[in-house]
Design an enzyme around this catalytic site. Structure first.
Site, PDB file in Angstrom:
ATOM      1  N   ASP A  41       0.865  -1.172   0.000  1.00  0.00           N
ATOM      2  CA  ASP A  41       0.000   0.000   0.000  1.00  0.00           C
ATOM      3  C   ASP A  41       0.901   1.222   0.000  1.00  0.00           C
ATOM      4  O   ASP A  41       2.103   1.100   0.274  1.00  0.00           O
ATOM      5  CB  ASP A  41      -0.902   0.003   1.256  1.00  0.00           C
ATOM      6  N   VAL A  68       1.551   1.412  -7.038  1.00  0.00           N
ATOM      7  CA  VAL A  68       1.454   0.427  -8.109  1.00  0.00           C
ATOM      8  C   VAL A  68       1.021   1.029  -9.446  1.00  0.00           C
ATOM      9  O   VAL A  68       0.785   0.302 -10.409  1.00  0.00           O
ATOM     10  CB  VAL A  68       0.541  -0.755  -7.718  1.00  0.00           C
ATOM     11  N   TYR A 160     -13.898   6.969 -13.143  1.00  0.00           N
ATOM     12  CA  TYR A 160     -13.896   5.779 -12.285  1.00  0.00           C
ATOM     13  C   TYR A 160     -14.765   4.684 -12.904  1.00  0.00           C
ATOM     14  O   TYR A 160     -14.360   3.511 -12.972  1.00  0.00           O
ATOM     15  CB  TYR A 160     -14.412   6.155 -10.895  1.00  0.00           C
ATOM     16  N   LYS A 164     -13.236   1.149 -14.181  1.00  0.00           N
ATOM     17  CA  LYS A 164     -13.650  -0.103 -13.550  1.00  0.00           C
ATOM     18  C   LYS A 164     -14.330  -1.038 -14.545  1.00  0.00           C
ATOM     19  O   LYS A 164     -14.194  -2.260 -14.449  1.00  0.00           O
ATOM     20  CB  LYS A 164     -14.559   0.189 -12.352  1.00  0.00           C
TER      21      LYS A 164
END
Length: 255
Positions: A41, A68, A160, A164
C-alpha cells in the site's frame, strides 16, 4: 498434507491496497487460511499494522510500500516476493480511487490519475505477477472492479466508472491469454462497501439510505464479504472459474 482449516498453507499471496478496507480483510483472510502474505500500500502505517496483526496471530506477513501506478515499484514488489518466497500463488490487485465529480466536473489530471490507479495499476501488477506464477506452474489472480463499472452509479464519476468497466474486460482478456499457463484471472465488483474511502464521501445515514435504494438485500457490504469471494476465487473450488466478474452487491444489477 494441508490442514483443512488452513487450505492455503505453504502458499504465497500478494495483496495491494492492503492497508485498510477490502485489502486488509483479504490479507487477514489469506493469512487465516495459512498463506504467507506480502502486503502492499502507499499507506505505510496502515500496511505495517496489518502485517503486524498477522504476525502476532502466528501467520507470516511482510509489508512493502509501493505506488502500483509506477512500473518500477511493481517490479520491485514482485522481485521481493521472488527473493523472500520464491513463488507467487495468489494475487489480489485491489487498488482504486477517483478524483473529480460527475461527467464534466473533473479535470484532465483527475481523469488521468483515476484511470492510472483503477486500470493501469492492475495491468502493471498482472504484467509482473504472471511470469512468476507461470514459473511456479500457475496461480490465481483477482482484480477489483466495482458495480460502478457494471451499472450506472450516481456517486461515481465518469473516469472511475469507465476504468472499472475496463478492469472487467481486461480480466476477461487476461483469463484467455494466461489459461494455458494454469493461471486463472477473475474480478470482483463490490457494491456499496463499508470502507474508509466511502466514509470520506457519505456519512453513516447516507450509506444506509444508498444501500437500501441500490442493494436489494438492503444493507451495506462488509469488507470481509468481498474477501470471502476473493478466497473462493483463489480456491480449488473455483478451479474451472476464470474470466468472471463476481458482483458482491446485495443483488444490485446493471440498469
Amino acid at each position: 498434507m494441508r490442514d483443512a482449516d488452513r487450505p492455503f498453507t505453504g502458499r504465497v499471496a500478494l495483496v495491494t491496497g492492503a492497508a485498510s478496507g477490502i485489502g486488509r480483510a483479504a490479507s487477514l483472510a489469506f493469512a487465516a487460511a495459512g498463506a504467507a502474505v506480502l502486503i502492499s500500500d502507499v499507506d505505510e502505517t496502515g500496511g505495517i499494522a496489518v502485517a503486524a496483526q498477522i504476525e502476532t496471530g502466528g501467520g507470516r506477513a511482510l509489508f512493502q510500500r509501493a505506488d502500483v501506478t509506477e512500473e518500477a515499484a511493481v517490479a520491485a514488489l514482485v522481485e521481493r516476493i521472488r527473493a523472500e518466497f520464491g513463488t507467487l500463488d495468489y494475487a489480489f490487485n485491489n487498488v482504486g480511487f477517483s478524483w473529480g465529480h460527475g461527467a464534466t466536473g473533473l479535470s484532465s489530471d483527475d481523469w488521468s490519475r483515476t484511470v492510472d490507479v483503477c486500470m493501469k495499476a492492475p495491468w502493471l501488477c498482472m504484467k509482473h505477477e504472471v511470469p512468476l506464477m507461470r514459473a511456479g506452474g500457475g496461480g490465481a489472480i483477482v482484480n477489483t472492479s466495482s458495480m460502478a463499472g457494471v451499472a450506472y452509479s450516481p456517486t461515481a464519476n465518469i473516469a472511475y466508472s469507465a476504468a472499472k468497466a475496463g478492469v472487467i474486460q481486461m480480466t476477461r482478456y487476461a483469463a484467455n491469454a494466461f489459461a494455458a499457463d494454469g493461471i486463472r484471472v477473475n474480478c470482483v465488483s463490490p457494491g456499496l462497501t463499508r470502507t474508509a474511502a466511502v466514509e470520506q464521501f457519505l456519512d453513516a445515514e447516507e450509506q444506509r439510505e444508498l444501500a437500501a435504494q441500490t442493494q436489494p438485500i438492503g444493507r451495506i457490504v462488509d469488507p470481509s464479504e468481498i474477501a470471502d469471494a476473493v478466497m473462493w476465487l483463489c480456491s480449488p473450488g473455483a478451479a474451472m472459474v476464470t474470466g468472471e466478474n463476481i458482483c458482491v452487491s446485495g443483488g444490485q444489477q446493471a440498469r
